[in-house]
Design an enzyme around this catalytic site. Structure first.
Site, PDB file in Angstrom:
ATOM      1  N   ARG A 104      -7.920  17.411  25.460  1.00  0.00           N
ATOM      2  CA  ARG A 104      -8.691  17.953  26.566  1.00  0.00           C
ATOM      3  C   ARG A 104     -10.160  17.649  26.351  1.00  0.00           C
ATOM      4  O   ARG A 104     -10.712  17.983  25.310  1.00  0.00           O
ATOM      5  CB  ARG A 104      -8.470  19.479  26.575  1.00  0.00           C
ATOM      6  CG  ARG A 104      -8.351  20.068  27.926  1.00  0.00           C
ATOM      7  CD  ARG A 104      -7.849  21.475  27.839  1.00  0.00           C
ATOM      8  NE  ARG A 104      -8.723  22.359  27.071  1.00  0.00           N
ATOM      9  CZ  ARG A 104      -8.873  23.644  27.350  1.00  0.00           C
ATOM     10  NH1 ARG A 104      -8.243  24.175  28.372  1.00  0.00           N
ATOM     11  NH2 ARG A 104      -9.637  24.408  26.613  1.00  0.00           N
ATOM     12  N   THR A 108     -15.293  18.624  30.507  1.00  0.00           N
ATOM     13  CA  THR A 108     -14.665  18.720  31.850  1.00  0.00           C
ATOM     14  C   THR A 108     -13.311  19.438  31.809  1.00  0.00           C
ATOM     15  O   THR A 108     -12.790  19.820  32.851  1.00  0.00           O
ATOM     16  CB  THR A 108     -14.413  17.312  32.419  1.00  0.00           C
ATOM     17  OG1 THR A 108     -13.458  16.649  31.560  1.00  0.00           O
ATOM     18  CG2 THR A 108     -15.687  16.499  32.468  1.00  0.00           C
ATOM     19  N   ASP A 200      -7.095  28.075  19.131  1.00  0.00           N
ATOM     20  CA  ASP A 200      -6.741  26.657  19.297  1.00  0.00           C
ATOM     21  C   ASP A 200      -5.437  26.385  18.545  1.00  0.00           C
ATOM     22  O   ASP A 200      -5.404  26.374  17.310  1.00  0.00           O
ATOM     23  CB  ASP A 200      -7.884  25.779  18.751  1.00  0.00           C
ATOM     24  CG  ASP A 200      -7.657  24.322  19.088  1.00  0.00           C
ATOM     25  OD1 ASP A 200      -6.576  23.790  18.752  1.00  0.00           O
ATOM     26  OD2 ASP A 200      -8.546  23.706  19.699  1.00  0.00           O
ATOM     27  N   ASP A 203      -5.365  23.336  16.043  1.00  0.00           N
ATOM     28  CA  ASP A 203      -6.120  23.601  14.809  1.00  0.00           C
ATOM     29  C   ASP A 203      -5.372  24.578  13.912  1.00  0.00           C
ATOM     30  O   ASP A 203      -5.371  24.431  12.684  1.00  0.00           O
ATOM     31  CB  ASP A 203      -7.509  24.173  15.145  1.00  0.00           C
ATOM     32  CG  ASP A 203      -8.469  23.071  15.586  1.00  0.00           C
ATOM     33  OD1 ASP A 203      -8.154  21.888  15.403  1.00  0.00           O
ATOM     34  OD2 ASP A 203      -9.536  23.418  16.129  1.00  0.00           O
TER      35      ASP A 203
END
Ligand code: PRP
Ligand code: URA
Length: 209
Positions: A104, A108, A200, A203
Protein backbone atom coordinates in the site's frame (compact mmCIF):
# COMPACT_ATOMS: atom_id res chain seq x y z
CA UNK A 1 -24.11 -7.37 1.27
CA UNK A 2 -25.11 -11.01 1.39
CA UNK A 3 -21.71 -12.18 0.12
CA UNK A 4 -20.20 -11.51 3.57
CA UNK A 5 -19.88 -14.09 6.37
CA UNK A 6 -18.71 -12.76 9.73
CA UNK A 7 -17.54 -15.69 11.80
CA UNK A 8 -19.02 -16.03 15.21
CA UNK A 9 -16.98 -18.62 17.07
CA UNK A 10 -15.59 -18.10 20.57
CA UNK A 11 -12.22 -19.68 19.66
CA UNK A 12 -11.80 -17.24 16.78
CA UNK A 13 -12.84 -14.29 18.95
CA UNK A 14 -10.43 -15.26 21.72
CA UNK A 15 -7.48 -15.72 19.36
CA UNK A 16 -8.18 -12.40 17.62
CA UNK A 17 -8.16 -10.66 21.02
CA UNK A 18 -4.70 -12.16 21.63
CA UNK A 19 -3.57 -10.90 18.22
CA UNK A 20 -4.74 -7.38 19.09
CA UNK A 21 -2.62 -7.27 22.25
CA UNK A 22 0.55 -5.28 21.50
CA UNK A 23 2.42 -7.45 24.04
CA UNK A 24 1.95 -10.51 21.80
CA UNK A 25 5.37 -11.18 20.25
CA UNK A 26 6.24 -12.34 16.73
CA UNK A 27 6.39 -16.05 17.51
CA UNK A 28 3.00 -16.16 19.22
CA UNK A 29 1.46 -13.76 16.70
CA UNK A 30 2.48 -15.96 13.75
CA UNK A 31 1.10 -19.05 15.46
CA UNK A 32 -2.22 -17.35 16.22
CA UNK A 33 -2.64 -16.09 12.64
CA UNK A 34 -2.21 -19.66 11.41
CA UNK A 35 -4.71 -21.00 13.93
CA UNK A 36 -7.34 -18.39 13.11
CA UNK A 37 -6.88 -19.10 9.39
CA UNK A 38 -7.44 -22.80 10.02
CA UNK A 39 -10.60 -22.19 12.04
CA UNK A 40 -11.92 -19.80 9.40
CA UNK A 41 -11.01 -22.25 6.64
CA UNK A 42 -13.20 -24.89 8.25
CA UNK A 43 -16.16 -22.58 7.65
CA UNK A 44 -15.08 -21.23 4.26
CA UNK A 45 -14.68 -24.76 2.85
CA UNK A 46 -18.10 -25.88 4.03
CA UNK A 47 -19.39 -26.10 0.43
CA UNK A 48 -16.60 -28.33 -0.95
CA UNK A 49 -18.14 -30.89 -3.31
CA UNK A 50 -18.37 -34.53 -2.18
CA UNK A 51 -19.02 -37.78 -4.01
CA UNK A 52 -20.01 -41.17 -2.68
CA UNK A 53 -17.19 -43.72 -3.04
CA UNK A 54 -16.98 -47.38 -2.12
CA UNK A 55 -14.80 -48.15 0.91
CA UNK A 56 -14.16 -51.47 2.60
CA UNK A 57 -14.23 -51.12 6.38
CA UNK A 58 -12.96 -53.98 8.60
CA UNK A 59 -16.64 -54.94 8.91
CA UNK A 60 -18.18 -54.52 5.44
CA UNK A 61 -18.20 -52.52 2.21
CA UNK A 62 -20.07 -49.20 2.24
CA UNK A 63 -20.64 -46.08 0.17
CA UNK A 64 -19.21 -43.03 1.95
CA UNK A 65 -18.55 -39.35 0.99
CA UNK A 66 -15.13 -38.11 -0.09
CA UNK A 67 -13.93 -34.79 -1.53
CA UNK A 68 -14.16 -34.61 -5.28
CA UNK A 69 -14.06 -32.35 -8.25
CA UNK A 70 -12.45 -28.99 -8.39
CA UNK A 71 -9.01 -28.44 -6.93
CA UNK A 72 -8.10 -25.64 -4.57
CA UNK A 73 -5.68 -22.73 -4.98
CA UNK A 74 -4.67 -20.62 -1.99
CA UNK A 75 -3.46 -17.16 -3.01
CA UNK A 76 -1.94 -15.03 -0.24
CA UNK A 77 -1.55 -11.30 -0.79
CA UNK A 78 2.09 -10.63 0.10
CA UNK A 79 3.35 -10.24 2.60
CA UNK A 80 0.87 -10.66 5.44
CA UNK A 81 -1.43 -13.13 3.63
CA UNK A 82 1.43 -15.66 3.77
CA UNK A 83 0.81 -16.05 7.48
CA UNK A 84 -2.56 -17.67 6.78
CA UNK A 85 -1.36 -20.28 4.26
CA UNK A 86 -0.13 -23.03 6.59
CA UNK A 87 -3.37 -23.02 8.57
CA UNK A 88 -5.34 -23.64 5.37
CA UNK A 89 -2.86 -26.23 4.12
CA UNK A 90 -3.38 -28.21 7.32
CA UNK A 91 -7.02 -28.60 6.17
CA UNK A 92 -6.31 -29.19 2.47
CA UNK A 93 -2.67 -30.25 2.03
CA UNK A 94 -2.81 -30.74 -1.75
CA UNK A 95 -3.84 -27.14 -2.49
CA UNK A 96 -1.66 -25.26 -4.97
CA UNK A 97 -0.29 -21.88 -3.87
CA UNK A 98 -0.22 -18.68 -5.93
CA UNK A 99 1.28 -15.35 -4.85
CA UNK A 100 0.24 -11.78 -5.44
CA UNK A 101 2.67 -9.07 -4.33
CA UNK A 102 1.09 -5.75 -3.37
CA UNK A 103 2.01 -3.02 -0.97
CA UNK A 104 0.00 0.00 0.00
CA UNK A 105 1.42 3.37 -1.01
CA UNK A 106 2.08 5.23 2.25
CA UNK A 107 0.67 8.53 0.93
CA UNK A 108 -2.24 7.58 -1.33
CA UNK A 109 -3.04 4.15 0.25
CA UNK A 110 -3.43 2.86 -3.32
CA UNK A 111 -2.13 -0.70 -3.93
CA UNK A 112 1.13 -1.05 -5.86
CA UNK A 113 1.58 -4.37 -7.66
CA UNK A 114 5.01 -6.03 -7.75
CA UNK A 115 4.41 -9.76 -8.29
CA UNK A 116 1.84 -12.21 -9.62
CA UNK A 117 2.33 -15.95 -10.07
CA UNK A 118 -0.72 -18.22 -10.12
CA UNK A 119 -1.18 -22.01 -10.36
CA UNK A 120 -2.12 -23.53 -13.73
CA UNK A 121 -5.78 -24.13 -14.69
CA UNK A 122 -6.76 -21.28 -12.39
CA UNK A 123 -10.17 -21.06 -14.10
CA UNK A 124 -11.02 -24.57 -12.84
CA UNK A 125 -10.01 -24.09 -9.21
CA UNK A 126 -11.75 -23.00 -6.04
CA UNK A 127 -9.60 -20.01 -5.07
CA UNK A 128 -9.07 -18.73 -1.53
CA UNK A 129 -7.38 -15.32 -1.34
CA UNK A 130 -5.88 -14.58 2.07
CA UNK A 131 -4.92 -11.32 3.79
CA UNK A 132 -5.31 -10.74 7.55
CA UNK A 133 -6.32 -7.07 7.07
CA UNK A 134 -9.06 -5.51 4.93
CA UNK A 135 -8.69 -1.76 5.54
CA UNK A 136 -9.70 0.46 2.59
CA UNK A 137 -10.12 -2.74 0.57
CA UNK A 138 -7.87 -1.41 -2.21
CA UNK A 139 -5.39 -4.31 -2.01
CA UNK A 140 -8.04 -7.03 -2.01
CA UNK A 141 -10.03 -5.41 -4.84
CA UNK A 142 -6.87 -5.13 -6.95
CA UNK A 143 -5.63 -8.67 -6.17
CA UNK A 144 -8.97 -10.24 -7.04
CA UNK A 145 -9.11 -8.14 -10.23
CA UNK A 146 -5.73 -9.63 -11.23
CA UNK A 147 -6.90 -13.17 -10.49
CA UNK A 148 -10.02 -12.63 -12.62
CA UNK A 149 -7.86 -11.28 -15.49
CA UNK A 150 -5.97 -14.60 -15.39
CA UNK A 151 -9.28 -16.49 -15.61
CA UNK A 152 -10.12 -17.14 -11.92
CA UNK A 153 -13.87 -17.48 -11.39
CA UNK A 154 -14.73 -19.25 -8.16
CA UNK A 155 -13.12 -16.92 -5.60
CA UNK A 156 -13.38 -16.64 -1.82
CA UNK A 157 -11.61 -13.95 0.21
CA UNK A 158 -10.59 -14.51 3.82
CA UNK A 159 -9.44 -11.83 6.26
CA UNK A 160 -9.04 -11.80 10.04
CA UNK A 161 -10.07 -8.17 10.66
CA UNK A 162 -12.09 -5.92 8.36
CA UNK A 163 -13.08 -2.26 8.47
CA UNK A 164 -16.64 -1.50 7.29
CA UNK A 165 -15.18 0.73 4.53
CA UNK A 166 -13.11 -2.13 3.11
CA UNK A 167 -15.96 -4.60 3.33
CA UNK A 168 -18.27 -2.26 1.41
CA UNK A 169 -15.60 -1.58 -1.23
CA UNK A 170 -14.78 -5.27 -1.77
CA UNK A 171 -18.36 -6.47 -1.66
CA UNK A 172 -19.49 -3.86 -4.21
CA UNK A 173 -16.44 -4.23 -6.48
CA UNK A 174 -16.63 -8.04 -6.57
CA UNK A 175 -20.19 -9.08 -5.64
CA UNK A 176 -19.52 -12.63 -6.89
CA UNK A 177 -16.76 -13.20 -4.30
CA UNK A 178 -17.70 -14.78 -0.97
CA UNK A 179 -15.99 -12.85 1.86
CA UNK A 180 -15.12 -14.45 5.22
CA UNK A 181 -14.27 -12.14 8.12
CA UNK A 182 -12.96 -13.04 11.57
CA UNK A 183 -14.15 -9.78 13.14
CA UNK A 184 -15.48 -6.45 11.88
CA UNK A 185 -13.90 -3.39 13.54
CA UNK A 186 -15.02 0.19 14.04
CA UNK A 187 -13.37 1.94 11.09
CA UNK A 188 -10.15 3.50 9.83
CA UNK A 189 -7.91 6.13 11.43
CA UNK A 190 -6.31 9.08 9.59
CA UNK A 191 -3.53 6.76 8.30
CA UNK A 192 -6.07 4.24 6.97
CA UNK A 193 -5.20 1.77 9.74
CA UNK A 194 -8.02 -0.29 11.24
CA UNK A 195 -9.31 0.79 14.69
CA UNK A 196 -8.81 -0.87 17.10
CA UNK A 197 -7.24 -3.42 14.74
CA UNK A 198 -3.95 -5.10 15.54
CA UNK A 199 -1.44 -2.72 13.95
CA UNK A 200 0.62 -3.63 10.90
CA UNK A 201 -0.01 -7.32 10.29
CA UNK A 202 2.99 -7.83 7.97
CA UNK A 203 5.40 -6.23 10.43
CA UNK A 204 4.02 -8.26 13.32
CA UNK A 205 4.20 -11.57 11.41
CA UNK A 206 7.68 -11.01 10.06
CA UNK A 207 9.19 -8.98 12.91
CA UNK A 208 9.96 -5.95 10.75
CA UNK A 209 9.21 -2.26 11.34
C1 PRP B 1 -1.47 -4.50 4.44
C2 PRP B 1 -2.40 -5.67 4.57
C3 PRP B 1 -3.21 -5.58 3.30
C4 PRP B 1 -3.34 -4.10 3.11
C5 PRP B 1 -4.69 -3.67 3.61
O1 PRP B 1 -0.40 -4.79 3.61
O2 PRP B 1 -1.72 -6.89 4.72
O3 PRP B 1 -2.59 -6.17 2.17
O4 PRP B 1 -2.32 -3.47 3.89
O5 PRP B 1 -4.93 -2.34 3.33
P1 PRP B 1 -6.04 -1.87 2.26
O6 PRP B 1 -7.26 -2.68 2.51
O7 PRP B 1 -6.22 -0.42 2.61
O8 PRP B 1 -5.46 -2.06 0.88
P2 PRP B 1 0.82 -3.78 3.35
O9 PRP B 1 0.51 -2.91 2.17
O10 PRP B 1 1.17 -3.09 4.64
O11 PRP B 1 1.98 -4.72 2.88
P3 PRP B 1 2.74 -5.89 3.68
O12 PRP B 1 1.77 -7.04 3.85
O13 PRP B 1 3.86 -6.22 2.77
O14 PRP B 1 3.21 -5.34 5.02
N1 URA C 1 -2.61 -2.86 6.97
C1 URA C 1 -2.35 -3.40 8.18
O1 URA C 1 -1.47 -4.25 8.34
N2 URA C 1 -3.08 -2.98 9.24
C2 URA C 1 -4.05 -2.05 9.12
O2 URA C 1 -4.69 -1.71 10.12
C3 URA C 1 -4.29 -1.50 7.85
C4 URA C 1 -3.56 -1.94 6.78
Amino acid sequence: MDNITILDHPLIKHKISMLRDKQTGTNEFRKLVGEVAMLMGYEALRDLPLEEVEVETPIETCMTPMLTGRKIAIIPILRAGLGMVDGLLSLYPSAKIGHIGLYRDEITYEPREYYCKLPDAIDERIIIVTDPMLATGGSAVDAIGQIKKHGGKNIKFMCIIAAPEGLKNLSESHPDVQIYVGQQDRGLNENAYIRPGLGDAGDRIFGTK
